[in-house]
Structures are given as C-alpha cells and as structure tokens.
Design a protein around this motif. Structure first.
Motif, PDB file in Angstrom:
ATOM      1  N   PHE A 185      40.258  33.527  36.623  1.00 32.18           N
ATOM      2  CA  PHE A 185      40.738  32.491  37.535  1.00 32.18           C
ATOM      3  C   PHE A 185      41.650  33.129  38.569  1.00 32.18           C
ATOM      4  O   PHE A 185      42.633  33.791  38.235  1.00 32.18           O
TER       5      PHE A 185
ATOM      6  N   ALA B 275      32.359  33.852  33.728  1.00 31.18           N
ATOM      7  CA  ALA B 275      32.444  32.961  34.883  1.00 31.18           C
ATOM      8  C   ALA B 275      33.680  33.290  35.703  1.00 31.18           C
ATOM      9  O   ALA B 275      34.661  33.856  35.205  1.00 31.18           O
TER      10      ALA B 275
ATOM     11  N   ILE C 204      36.396  31.700  38.813  1.00 24.37           N
ATOM     12  CA  ILE C 204      36.926  30.564  39.568  1.00 24.37           C
ATOM     13  C   ILE C 204      37.831  31.146  40.648  1.00 24.37           C
ATOM     14  O   ILE C 204      38.741  31.922  40.350  1.00 24.37           O
TER      15      ILE C 204
ATOM     16  N   TYR D 273      37.951  24.813  44.831  1.00 24.54           N
ATOM     17  CA  TYR D 273      37.585  26.100  44.241  1.00 24.54           C
ATOM     18  C   TYR D 273      36.076  26.299  44.210  1.00 24.54           C
ATOM     19  O   TYR D 273      35.296  25.332  44.196  1.00 24.54           O
TER      20      TYR D 273
ATOM     21  N   LEU E  30      33.135  27.967  41.777  1.00 23.92           N
ATOM     22  CA  LEU E  30      32.879  28.345  40.395  1.00 23.92           C
ATOM     23  C   LEU E  30      31.543  29.076  40.370  1.00 23.92           C
ATOM     24  O   LEU E  30      30.559  28.596  40.950  1.00 23.92           O
TER      25      LEU E  30
ATOM     26  N   TYR F 227      26.578  29.571  31.648  1.00 19.55           N
ATOM     27  CA  TYR F 227      27.002  28.537  32.591  1.00 19.55           C
ATOM     28  C   TYR F 227      25.835  28.154  33.495  1.00 19.55           C
ATOM     29  O   TYR F 227      25.100  29.010  33.977  1.00 19.55           O
TER      30      TYR F 227
ATOM     31  N   PHE G  82      25.666  25.519  36.681  1.00 20.71           N
ATOM     32  CA  PHE G  82      26.472  24.615  37.492  1.00 20.71           C
ATOM     33  C   PHE G  82      25.679  23.451  38.082  1.00 20.71           C
ATOM     34  O   PHE G  82      26.262  22.582  38.734  1.00 20.71           O
TER      35      PHE G  82
ATOM     36  N   VAL H 137      39.585  21.447  37.178  1.00 19.64           N
ATOM     37  CA  VAL H 137      38.697  22.595  37.334  1.00 19.64           C
ATOM     38  C   VAL H 137      38.224  23.086  35.972  1.00 19.64           C
ATOM     39  O   VAL H 137      37.042  23.387  35.771  1.00 19.64           O
TER      40      VAL H 137
ATOM     41  N   LEU I 116      34.392  23.225  34.476  1.00 17.72           N
ATOM     42  CA  LEU I 116      33.855  24.442  33.865  1.00 17.72           C
ATOM     43  C   LEU I 116      33.272  24.135  32.494  1.00 17.72           C
ATOM     44  O   LEU I 116      32.178  24.614  32.152  1.00 17.72           O
TER      45      LEU I 116
END
Length: 288
Positions: A190, A220, A222, A231, A233, A242, A244, A273, A277
């Motif tokens: 992050f 992942a 961010i 943001y 991702l 993941y 999205f 956020v 996720l």
C-alpha cells in the motif's frame, strides 16, 4: 572535465559504444576512434575507453582487456558505470547489462550456454537498430557534438542515466512511504497519497519489491490514482488471487479492466479500500 573521448578503431561493439554514449551525455565532447598514445593515457582530460591496457579511473582510462581470464565478467561499459556511481543500480535494474558483460568478455557461445539457450537464439535477438548504430559507429574516425550519430549516442547515454537516477529516486520514495500488509498467505503493498502525487505513482513499485526480496510474496498493489482522488488497485505479477472485475459494480469503483488485473476507485478512506480489496479476492477453492 573531459576534452575528448577516445576508443579503438575497427569493429565496434556494444560495450564501448554504450560507454562512450554515457561519457558523451555527461561531458558533451568529441569521440575519436584510434589507438591511444602514452600521452593520451597520461592525460586525465582524455577518456580512453576499451583500449589502452589499463583501468585507471582517476585518469579516465577504462579498459578491461588486461584483466585475467578468470576475472568476473566486466567490460568497458561496466567500468564507466562504476565511475559514474550507478553500476550497482544498473546491474540490479537493467536486465540486459549482465548478458552484455558476458557477451563481451566470454563470447557468444559461452554466453548462450550461461543463459541456457542455443547459439541460434542469440542471433535471433539482434535488431536492425543494433546493427545500424554499431556499423555507422565503426565507420567513423571522429564524431562531434551536433552530428546526428553523436547526438543519438548522447541520447542513449542520457536516457540510461535518467532512467537509473529517476528509478533510484522513485525507489527511495516508495521505501520511505509504502506499507506492506499481511493478508493470509500473501502480502499487499500500500502506497498512501503523498502530496504532490508523482506523475506515475505506481512506477518503480515492482522493482522496489524485487530489491527487498518480496517480488513473489506480494500479490496486489494499492497506490494513489493520479487522475482522481482515490486509489488504483492492481494484481502484482498477474497474481490470480485477485480479480478486480468482482468490484466493477461497486458505487465507488469507476473503472475495472475486463481482464480483471486493475481497477480504480474514488474511495479515499483506507478502510473502504481494504474492503474493496477483500471483495476482489479469489478464494483458494476457486483457484484449485
């Protein structure tokens, strides 16, 4: 300050061409292709590159041919990069550099074996760009600033130095500001919103993770969305854990790529956020 860059005549190779390109970008002086004299080697205002039989950076002499056969693969380019203080970053972040060192010091057959490919594969990697620039460089005796080929070489050197210096600044920025979150069997990087937002907030993150040994454990990313207040991702290394597209109907998600590798949200609150996720997470059962 240099007044001249001098390298050998005859056939041209990538190592001295790139070494001369770096020095041309820094010093903007002519390049001459001839054998050096003793006076040339003694004059610190003349950089003697890939010829001359000595490596004396305090006198700007950068030859490697006198090194013993079992010396680690380094070429004239390596020595100039060391002199400019960017060699370690170049070895880490320019994937082409180590093969270039091997090719110049060990030859194509040994390099192909080291890379785990056959000799014919090496030939298939040649480009008309390589052939033309090297051939034209080999044909000249002197290049002056302002001449097209000199300017091309200078651009090459300038772009390489800018890449390394910009990347180092970006890596330092990420190192100072990023957080690594533990999520079950993997990690998430992050990068919070820090004003002013960098032009490309996600640039350098992958290289940063490689540099700290987390290129495989982070699934992942961010990072600030430079086009909005929220943001981005994304999957790291296209990690299948993941997807999205799972969040494309959320009210605060304004973009989710159809292939599921990236999404953008206007959400600025970290709790939200993290929730997004989690919604994009693919279960282990689905992956098996």
């Amino acid at each position: 300050m240099l007044s001249l860059i001098l390298t050998h005549p005859g056939g041209a190779h990538k190592d001295e061409l790139l070494a001369c390109s770096l020095l041309a970008a820094v010093h903007r002086v002519p390049i001459v292709r001839r054998e050096p004299t003793a006076d040339d080697l003694a004059d610190p205002s003349i950089a003697v590159v890939d010829v001359g039989g000595e490596h004396e950076p305090e006198r700007n002499n950068f030859d490697h041919h006198q090194f013993p056969a079992d010396h680690p693969p380094v070429c004239a380019l390596s020595l100039v990069l060391q002199h400019l203080g960017v060699y370690e970053d170049a070895r880490q972040f320019c994937d082409w550099l180590e093969p270039a060192e091997w090719f110049d010091t060990r030859g194509p057959n040994v390099t192909a074996k080291w890379l785990g490919v056959d000799r014919d594969t090496m030939n298939k990697l040649n480009s008309p760009i390589d052939v033309t620039v090297l051939r034209r460089f080999a044909k000249v005796k002197r290049l002056e600033p302002g001449e097209p080929l000199w300017e091309i070489l200078s651009y090459i050197g300038q772009d390489l130095l800018e890449y390394l210096r910009d990347l180092r600044a970006r890596l330092d920025f990420v190192a100072q500001n990023a957080e690594i979150w533990n999520v079950d069997d993997h990690e998430v990087l992050f990068l919070p919103r820090i004003e002013p937002i960098p032009d490309e907030p996600s640039a350098g993150i992958g290289r940063y993770l490689e540099s700290i040994g987390k290129g495989e454990s982070v699934a992942a990313l961010i990072y600030p969305d430079r086009r909005g207040s929220g943001y981005g991702l994304s999957r790291h290394n296209d990690d299948p854990r993941y997807d999205f597209t799972r969040i494309d109907k959320e009210h605060d998600v304004h973009f989710a790529h159809a292939r599921g590798f990236v999404a953008k949200t206007s959400a600025g609150e970290i709790g939200r956020v993290k929730e997004l996720l989690g919604l994009a997470r693919v279960s282990a059962a689905s992956l098996s």
